[in-house]
Design a protein around this motif. Structure first.
Motif, PDB file in Angstrom:
ATOM      1  N   SER A  35     -33.988 -31.002  32.090  1.00  0.00           N
ATOM      2  CA  SER A  35     -34.638 -32.522  31.918  1.00  0.00           C
ATOM      3  C   SER A  35     -33.273 -33.238  31.501  1.00  0.00           C
ATOM      4  O   SER A  35     -32.802 -33.128  30.544  1.00  0.00           O
ATOM      5  CB  SER A  35     -35.703 -32.770  31.000  1.00  0.00           C
ATOM      6  N   ASP A  61     -30.794 -40.366  23.667  1.00  0.00           N
ATOM      7  CA  ASP A  61     -30.986 -40.426  25.272  1.00  0.00           C
ATOM      8  C   ASP A  61     -29.931 -41.318  25.514  1.00  0.00           C
ATOM      9  O   ASP A  61     -29.846 -41.339  26.688  1.00  0.00           O
ATOM     10  CB  ASP A  61     -32.270 -41.036  25.329  1.00  0.00           C
ATOM     11  N   TYR A  69     -42.857 -41.982  20.263  1.00  0.00           N
ATOM     12  CA  TYR A  69     -41.819 -41.123  19.850  1.00  0.00           C
ATOM     13  C   TYR A  69     -41.097 -41.817  18.374  1.00  0.00           C
ATOM     14  O   TYR A  69     -40.515 -42.889  18.628  1.00  0.00           O
ATOM     15  CB  TYR A  69     -40.606 -41.307  21.020  1.00  0.00           C
ATOM     16  N   SER A  83     -35.961 -32.142  36.256  1.00  0.00           N
ATOM     17  CA  SER A  83     -36.466 -33.644  36.049  1.00  0.00           C
ATOM     18  C   SER A  83     -35.469 -34.434  35.767  1.00  0.00           C
ATOM     19  O   SER A  83     -34.472 -34.032  34.887  1.00  0.00           O
ATOM     20  CB  SER A  83     -37.824 -33.635  35.116  1.00  0.00           C
ATOM     21  N   PHE A  95     -32.689 -37.099  30.996  1.00  0.00           N
ATOM     22  CA  PHE A  95     -33.401 -38.516  31.071  1.00  0.00           C
ATOM     23  C   PHE A  95     -32.731 -39.474  30.166  1.00  0.00           C
ATOM     24  O   PHE A  95     -32.541 -39.693  29.094  1.00  0.00           O
ATOM     25  CB  PHE A  95     -34.868 -38.476  30.139  1.00  0.00           C
ATOM     26  N   TYR A 126     -40.003 -40.325  33.199  1.00  0.00           N
ATOM     27  CA  TYR A 126     -39.462 -40.638  31.957  1.00  0.00           C
ATOM     28  C   TYR A 126     -38.329 -41.427  31.686  1.00  0.00           C
ATOM     29  O   TYR A 126     -37.323 -41.163  31.412  1.00  0.00           O
ATOM     30  CB  TYR A 126     -38.998 -39.272  31.227  1.00  0.00           C
ATOM     31  N   PHE A 165     -33.735 -42.946  28.347  1.00  0.00           N
ATOM     32  CA  PHE A 165     -35.236 -42.927  28.485  1.00  0.00           C
ATOM     33  C   PHE A 165     -35.913 -43.624  27.250  1.00  0.00           C
ATOM     34  O   PHE A 165     -36.634 -44.659  27.559  1.00  0.00           O
ATOM     35  CB  PHE A 165     -35.776 -41.471  28.191  1.00  0.00           C
ATOM     36  N   SER A 187     -33.968 -38.834  35.222  1.00  0.00           N
ATOM     37  CA  SER A 187     -34.130 -40.221  35.537  1.00  0.00           C
ATOM     38  C   SER A 187     -32.825 -40.895  34.764  1.00  0.00           C
ATOM     39  O   SER A 187     -31.893 -40.288  34.214  1.00  0.00           O
ATOM     40  CB  SER A 187     -35.304 -40.550  34.676  1.00  0.00           C
TER      41      SER A 187
END
Length: 327
Positions: A173, A196, A187, A225, A175, A257, A178, A227
């Motif tokens: 992942s 991030d 979070y 995944s 992200f 995300y 994010f 983003s």
């Protein structure tokens, strides 16, 4: 946490390495992670490199790394109120069992991880040349992933992994941005110790080989995944099978995300061999992808499908071949 320094082997010989009850921390952590004393659960100050480490056991049936019988409990750090267990990804990177960052040339093998308080193993910024193999996971907790590759990981081999997980058995992942700053919504602290935001130690995931994965999961067996403009490239996934129910997919390719990924962010994905007996949807592609191939999918479940493609996202120079339903 037990600190992991360069040129050290931790060997668990027919024994259990266990986090004490009521402790809010990792079980094992890279010594190079420089915790911010002003914000000890938040984004760390920096991460120094460590090299040549091993976490090995005498076998999956007799060597264990496990979380506490009673997790840490306290009032919610934002809302207050009655004491609650600080488990799952809302509570940040200290919920991870084994947390590695800027670690080069390492091996984790021949043991079982269980009773985790979130992800079992997480690797991030600067982690390279890793070999994770012959591992079993039993992680019924919220966000109970087995193995996580986060932003900044590359050149790894993962093989012969089994388990029954409360979330993804293996997740890659990336992200980027994010959550730009914490806390944000549910979070409270970042799951990446480096947070991030963009980082000089790397924002992408590349050249990871994953093979011989079997298990059951509340989510997915293997998830890729991304983003926010992070890149995931040159990923090989082979011989994935379910041993029980998987609520998601055996292999999930997705964006989410944060800001959705764009065409060019995800490329060079090779999947060969997905065998489903219990899972309705073995493969789902739900992200822009190019220069990739998905081959040999077998669906044994009578009411299942072979694969699903989300038509919202473009597939360029990408093929799905030899996908069949069988009795």
């Amino acid at each position: 946490a037990l600190m992991l320094y360069s040129n050290i082997t931790i060997y668990i010989n027919q024994a259990t390495l266990k986090l004490a009850d009521g402790v809010f921390d990792n079980i094992i952590r890279s010594s190079g992670i420089q915790v911010d004393p002003v914000n000890p659960n938040g984004k760390v100050l920096d991460v120094d490199e460590i090299q040549s480490v091993k976490i090995l056991g005498s076998g999956k049936d007799n060597a264990f790394i496990e979380g506490p019988n009673v997790p840490y409990s306290a009032p919610h750090p934002i809302k207050g109120g009655a004491a609650v267990q600080w488990v799952g990804d809302w509570y940040g990177w200290r919920t991870v069992g084994i947390l590695l960052a800027n670690c080069k040339n390492y091996e984790i093998a021949h043991l079982t991880m269980r009773k985790t308080t979130c992800w079992a193993i997480s690797q991030e910024r600067g982690c390279e040349d890793m070999h994770l193999h012959d591992l079993h996971f039993d992680t019924a907790v919220k966000n109970g992933d087995g193995i996580d590759f986060r932003m900044g990981c590359k050149n790894g081999i993962v093989e012969r992994i089994t388990g029954n997980t409360g979330d993804d058995l293996i997740a890659l992942s990336a992200f980027l941005d994010f959550v730009p700053s914490y806390p944000s919504g549910n979070y409270i602290w970042p799951m990446q110790a480096t947070a991030d935001n963009p980082n000089t130690l790397g924002n992408n995931i590349e050249n990871i080989r994953i093979s011989d994965i079997s298990g059951a999961s509340q989510h997915n067996l293997v998830r890729v995944s991304l983003s926010g403009g992070a890149k995931v490239t040159d990923i090989s996934i082979s011989n994935i099978s379910d041993t029980g129910g998987v609520n998601g997919n055996l292999v999930l390719i997705s964006t989410g995300y944060g800001t959705p990924s764009s065409l060019g962010d995800l490329s060079g994905i090779s999947v060969n061999g997905i065998e489903s007996h219990y899972t309705k949807e073995p493969l789902r592609i739900s992200a822009p992808i190019q220069d990739s191939i998905f081959n040999f999918i077998r669906q044994h479940k009578a009411d299942g499908v072979t694969y699903t493609i989300n038509s919202e996202y473009p597939l360029i120079n990408t093929q799905i071949t030899n996908a069949k339903k069988v009795n």
